[in-house]
Design an enzyme around this catalytic site. Structure first.
Site, PDB file in Angstrom:
ATOM      1  N   GLU A  44      -9.399   0.558  -0.678  1.00  0.00           N
ATOM      2  CA  GLU A  44      -9.428   1.369   0.220  1.00  0.00           C
ATOM      3  C   GLU A  44      -7.437   0.772   1.011  1.00  0.00           C
ATOM      4  O   GLU A  44      -8.340  -0.773   0.616  1.00  0.00           O
ATOM      5  CB  GLU A  44     -10.321   1.284   0.890  1.00  0.00           C
ATOM      6  N   HIS A  45      -7.196   1.573   1.479  1.00  0.00           N
ATOM      7  CA  HIS A  45      -5.304   0.844   1.749  1.00  0.00           C
ATOM      8  C   HIS A  45      -4.986  -0.053   0.794  1.00  0.00           C
ATOM      9  O   HIS A  45      -4.975  -0.961   1.345  1.00  0.00           O
ATOM     10  CB  HIS A  45      -6.126   0.027   3.448  1.00  0.00           C
ATOM     11  N   THR A  46      -5.339   0.123   0.046  1.00  0.00           N
ATOM     12  CA  THR A  46      -4.116  -0.144  -1.920  1.00  0.00           C
ATOM     13  C   THR A  46      -3.308   0.591  -1.891  1.00  0.00           C
ATOM     14  O   THR A  46      -2.425   0.184  -2.733  1.00  0.00           O
ATOM     15  CB  THR A  46      -5.200  -0.325  -2.719  1.00  0.00           C
ATOM     16  N   ASP A  47      -3.913   1.726  -1.424  1.00  0.00           N
ATOM     17  CA  ASP A  47      -3.061   3.022  -2.267  1.00  0.00           C
ATOM     18  C   ASP A  47      -1.175   2.927  -1.327  1.00  0.00           C
ATOM     19  O   ASP A  47      -0.281   3.096  -2.331  1.00  0.00           O
ATOM     20  CB  ASP A  47      -2.873   4.558  -2.077  1.00  0.00           C
ATOM     21  N   ASP A 180      -4.143  10.812  -1.221  1.00  0.00           N
ATOM     22  CA  ASP A 180      -5.191  11.820  -1.066  1.00  0.00           C
ATOM     23  C   ASP A 180      -4.847  12.836  -1.745  1.00  0.00           C
ATOM     24  O   ASP A 180      -5.306  13.812  -2.587  1.00  0.00           O
ATOM     25  CB  ASP A 180      -5.730  12.200   0.624  1.00  0.00           C
ATOM     26  N   TYR A 229      -3.204   3.288  11.527  1.00  0.00           N
ATOM     27  CA  TYR A 229      -2.778   2.720  10.256  1.00  0.00           C
ATOM     28  C   TYR A 229      -1.174   2.326   9.483  1.00  0.00           C
ATOM     29  O   TYR A 229      -1.708   2.153   8.785  1.00  0.00           O
ATOM     30  CB  TYR A 229      -3.007   4.267   9.596  1.00  0.00           C
TER      31      TYR A 229
HETATM   32  C1  GLA Z   1      -6.229   7.377   4.447  1.00  0.00           C
HETATM   33  C2  GLA Z   1      -4.273   7.569   3.278  1.00  0.00           C
HETATM   34  C3  GLA Z   1      -4.345   7.289   2.533  1.00  0.00           C
HETATM   35  C4  GLA Z   1      -5.171   5.837   2.113  1.00  0.00           C
HETATM   36  C5  GLA Z   1      -6.653   5.594   2.800  1.00  0.00           C
HETATM   37  C6  GLA Z   1      -6.802   4.240   2.464  1.00  0.00           C
HETATM   38  O1  GLA Z   1      -6.788   8.349   3.843  1.00  0.00           O
HETATM   39  O2  GLA Z   1      -3.483   9.220   3.526  1.00  0.00           O
HETATM   40  O3  GLA Z   1      -3.294   7.196   1.621  1.00  0.00           O
HETATM   41  O4  GLA Z   1      -3.844   5.167   2.404  1.00  0.00           O
HETATM   42  O5  GLA Z   1      -6.501   6.091   4.494  1.00  0.00           O
HETATM   43  O6  GLA Z   1      -7.731   4.207   1.834  1.00  0.00           O
END
Ligand code: GLA
Length: 386
Positions: A44-47, A180, A229
């Site tokens: 999570e929050h790595t992409d 996503d 975010y």
């Molecule tokens: C949201 C964003 C994704 C990702 C997640 C956290 O879903 O759309 O790109 O950064 O948060 O992992």
């Protein structure tokens, strides 16, 4: 061994009935597409830090019925909100939430050099909006697929994913990563997808169907565009810059220590540890180690709560309830954070009892059982099977 079945509160959409509703509303036949919402197992929050993620598709979908019009108008009806929008393709982007996605996807399609006609559109679905299950990327993916396929243009699943991300970034204003839309368009049925966001290399792993996954909604709604975010993303970029690295993926442990005790250091620490957890999770999947995976989910939540600070009180409380319940092997927030659903990995032989305990306790606390869903990894975006 098969996990014991559980009912889901999600309403299902009957494709034939939806097409009939489309025809009744617009007076002509349409074609039907659908795109799932995803659940991220871990990463999570790595992409957007060039990192690793391990998501899969849920069996919850956004459905889109559409047919071209002779003018340049988009007549779109969002059934769950009971809202009809009349959007001019040559006009400015509408102000209101979901209509911006419709306008944005159309404009992104035209930005590829394609001339779109107007469209009649009916949007339905059983994906909780703002629940951390990527309802935005799911909606954008159906729209982009619908528009490009009507023009008989075959865009690859990766291209659709990239256009969805671009629309989210440039029209909606959320600097979301690629995870996503990528999993929604590219992850095969019944698999989890390991995606390396640095170069989009990916590999899918069969999900053991006897490993029960439960989603429970905290009831708290987030709006990623409200800035938190994007702020996390900026902090990660600032941390990478302070380390002289291109991205947080590229940093090593010694560099990380130089930021120790600072806010940027905590953000970087989460990303560093979360990437490692993704690799370990793949190892657990390959070796049938469900207990190891559960521990990684717990550790991921602690890191998102304490170092990355994207959880909230209601989600933390739900995660604690899950972690204190016998038969729950691990639990964590999913998605961007600040609310939404909690993911729980259950022991295959105690899944029903664990689920019932969590739901009964929440019903006792809140007066009603929350929305919940057992995940069975499903099809990626495409034409809706009849
Ligand atoms: C949201 C964003 C994704 C990702 C997640 C956290 O879903 O759309 O790109 O950064 O948060 O992992």
């Amino acid at each position: 061994m098969t996990a014991d079945a559980s009912s889901s509160d999600s309403e299902t959409v009957d494709p034939a009935a939806m097409l009939a509703r489309f025809e009744q509303r617009f007076g002509h036949a349409g074609q039907l597409l659908r795109a799932p919402g995803r659940v991220n197992l871990i990463g999570e929050h790595t992409d957007y830090n060039d990192g690793l993620v391990l998501p899969m598709n849920t069996g919850l979908y956004t459905y889109l019925a559409l047919a071209p019009r002779r003018d340049r108008k988009l007549h779109a009806y969002a059934a769950s909100l009971d809202q009809l929008a009349m959007i001019d393709l040559d006009g400015p982007c509408p102000d209101a939430g979901w209509m911006r996605y419709v306008w944005g996807a159309a404009h992104m399609t035209e930005a590829q050099g394609l001339a779109l006609p107007g469209f009649d559109l009916l949007i339905e679905g059983n994906l909780p909006l703002g629940g951390g299950l990527s309802s935005s990327a799911s909606l954008l993916s159906t729209l982009l697929l619908g528009f490009t396929r009507t023009l008989k243009q075959s865009f690859s699943p990766v291209s659709i994913a990239q256009l969805a991300q671009l629309t989210e970034n440039e029209v909606i204003g959320v600097q979301a990563g690629i995870m996503d839309p990528f999993v929604i368009n590219c992850c095969p049925r019944a698999h989890a997808l390991l995606l390396d966001c640095r170069d989009l290399s990916h590999e899918s792993y069969p999900w053991p169907n006897h490993w029960p996954l439960l989603l429970v909604d905290s009831g708290v709604r987030h709006e990623l565009a409200d800035g938190a975010y994007n702020q996390r993303r900026q902090q990660c970029e600032a941390a990478a810059q302070a380390l002289g690295a291109d991205s947080l993926r590229a940093m090593d442990k010694t560099q990380l220590e130089s930021l120790s005790g600072t806010l940027l250091g905590r953000r970087a620490q989460h990303v560093h540890a979360e990437n490692q957890r993704v690799s370990h999770a793949v190892h657990c999947l390959q070796n049938g180690d469900i207990f190891g995976l559960g521990q990684l989910l717990d550790a991921s939540h602690a890191s998102l709560r304490d170092d990355f600070e994207v959880s909230c009180a209601a989600v933390d409380k739900l995660v604690s309830l899950a972690q204190d319940t016998p038969g729950v092997l691990g639990a964590r927030m999913v998605g961007g954070g600040f609310g939404g659903c909690v993911l729980m990995l259950l022991a295959p032989d105690r899944a029903s009892a664990a689920e019932q305990h969590v739901l009964a306790e929440l019903e006792r606390q809140q007066g009603a059982a929350p929305w919940h869903h057992r995940v069975v990894p499903a099809d990626p975006a495409g034409t809706c099977p009849r």
